[in-house]
Design an enzyme around this catalytic site. Structure first.
Site, PDB file in Angstrom:
ATOM      1  CG  HIS A 146      35.605 -12.578 -22.183  1.00 41.92           C
ATOM      2  ND1 HIS A 146      35.719 -13.227 -23.388  1.00 41.92           N
ATOM      3  CD2 HIS A 146      36.206 -11.366 -22.354  1.00 41.92           C
ATOM      4  CE1 HIS A 146      36.341 -12.458 -24.260  1.00 41.92           C
ATOM      5  NE2 HIS A 146      36.654 -11.319 -23.659  1.00 41.92           N
ATOM      6  CB  CYS A 147      37.254 -18.282 -21.373  1.00 42.73           C
ATOM      7  SG  CYS A 147      35.751 -19.132 -20.847  1.00 42.73           S
ATOM      8  CB  ALA A 148      36.057 -19.574 -26.038  1.00 40.26           C
TER       9      ALA A 148
END
Length: 467
Positions: free
Chosen positions: A26-28
């Site tokens: 996942h990212c932000a």
């Protein structure tokens, strides 16, 4: 409302089940899933899962937009299900194997420049704040004139605004070594060598100072603010370091590898790579200026209209190089002023959908997505709302073109890069705030009005959204 555990399970099922998933990261804002077979993904089901703001396949990953904070909680539930988790960077390396040559090249360019952008954003904000406090009207509030500002204060502001660009080659070489598998600290030192005070300053040479001449004909200068020479030197240097390391005995690696890498690369950078690619960089800059200076606001129309289409393709990172060049050379960025309209307009289109629809689920998706776009992040609005229904996206493109036209006509230009719409206001504190706000409002108003009148009706949602 479903709990996060249930949402995680629904997402896994909709992308084809555990057997179809290679890894999850996942990212932000997004859950990034590497799948074995993308044909097994049920796009409609994914998009209708609670808290999902949109989903799309890009860069070899299926990216599900969940939003800041939410994505972390969903990811934790996915991990508990025993699926293979990984970091975003590790997954990106795997994803690089997919896509055509251009897509892979642009992703690599993005991997190099994205880590550098935060300090350039900060520098742009410092420029904007300096422009604000140095305005005569602001100084007058404190009973001062520009002549009353101390030289030490000016020096302090110059440290804030100039340092990142003076040492930009060091940042670029460091990041390039990192991406191409070299030792980042070697890249950093190589970049610092390119801006050594022992070399004639690049800006001084540009204003008439003499370069050094090696062998009687090779001009050698410092490369303060240069990007391409450091980028190419970083690629070649990282590959060279790996080749040397394979051939050097382990006992001598600590001494010999960095010694030979730096010796060979600084010679190549100063005598070959620097002169050639500094010239190439200048041609790229001049070509960019030709486009931006097209008469009658044509550049604004074209760039404002097509910007978000380029974002969808994932190749928008290539413009980072151009923006850095503009800022380094002129201290301003007209490209930012144009594309902020494109971002704002997509928010305006999503806002119209959110206010017009009677679907509670779509309203709950579109309104937060529009606000996200007004903060400079358009993925939720584009993939969750506008592209799904088609016409709102097109109306957003038209709004972006109109706003871009206005920005180009009045010569609007930011002091930095990478932030737009509401946060981008900080790049226009040097007397441009009012026209900046008006340009954004124009883009939003055009996209909103066109979407409300022609771009959306609740008849369309029956095909894709279920309450």
């Amino acid at each position: 409302m479903s709990d996060n555990k249930q949402i995680a399970k629904e997402i896994i099922d909709a992308v084809g089940g555990e057997n179809n998933i290679q890894s999850v990261a996942h990212c932000a804002t997004r859950l990034r899933v590497m799948v074995n077979d993308k044909e097994q993904i049920d796009q409609g089901t994914v998009e209708n899962i609670d808290k999902v703001k949109g989903a799309f396949f890009n860069s070899g990953q299926y990216q599900i937009i969940l939003g800041t904070g939410t994505v972390n909680r969903i990811y934790e539930e996915v991990e508990k299900m025993g699926l293979k988790s990984t970091t975003k960077s590790e997954q990106s390396k795997e994803a690089k194997k997919s896509g055509n040559v251009l897509q892979r090249a642009v992703r690599t360019l993005g991997d190099v420049f994205v880590p550098i952008i935060p300090v350039l954003v900060a520098t742009g904000l410092f420029m904007g704040l300096r422009g604000l406090v140095m305005q005569e009207k602001i100084l007058a509030l404190f009973g001062m004139t520009p002549a009353d500002v101390s030289e030490n204060f000016i020096l302090f502001t110059q440290i804030l605004t100039d340092t990142a660009f003076i040492f930009l080659p060091a940042l670029v070489a460091w990041s390039t070594f990192r991406v191409f598998g070299g030792t980042p600290i070697i890249g950093l030192v190589l970049g610092l060598m390119l801006v050594s005070p022992s070399l004639p300053n690049a800006w001084g040479v540009a204003t008439g100072a003499d370069p050094l001449y090696f062998f009687g004909f090779i001009p050698v200068v410092g490369y303060q603010g240069a990007v391409l020479p450091a980028f190419i030197a970083g690629i070649v240097g990282a590959l060279l370091e790996k080749r040397i390391r394979k051939r050097v005995p382990e006992a001598l690696d600590l001494i010999v590898t960095p010694f030979l890498t730096l010796l060979i690369m600084i010679a190549a950078a100063l005598f070959i790579i620097g002169p050639i690619f500094h010239t190439v960089e200048e041609y790229i800059l001049q070509g960019t200026l030709v486009v931006l200076e097209l008469p009658f606001g044509i550049a604004g129309i074209v760039l404002g209209f097509f910007n978000q289409i380029i974002v969808i393709t994932g190749v928008h990172h290539i413009f980072n190089l151009l923006e850095i060049q503009l800022l380094e050379k002129f201290g301003n960025n007209p490209y930012n002023a144009i594309v902020t309209s494109a971002v704002a307009a997509q928010g305006g289109a999503a806002l119209a959908v959110g206010l017009k629809t009677k679907s509670k689920k779509l309203k709950a998706l579109a309104l937060p997505s529009s606000f996200s776009a007004f903060l400079g992040i358009t993925e939720p609005a584009i993939f969750g709302v506008n592209l799904r229904y088609g016409k709102p996206f097109v109306m957003g493109l038209i709004g972006g073109g109109v706003g871009g036209f206005a920005a180009a006509i009045i010569g609007l230009a930011g002091t930095g890069m990478a932030i737009t719409v509401i946060p981008g206001t900080l790049l226009y504190l040097n007397g441009q705030v009012i026209p900046y706000i008006l340009v954004n409002l124009l883009a939003i108003a055009v996209a909103f009005t066109l979407t409300w009148l022609f771009g959306f009706s609740d008849k369309k949602i029956k095909e894709t959204v279920q309450d």
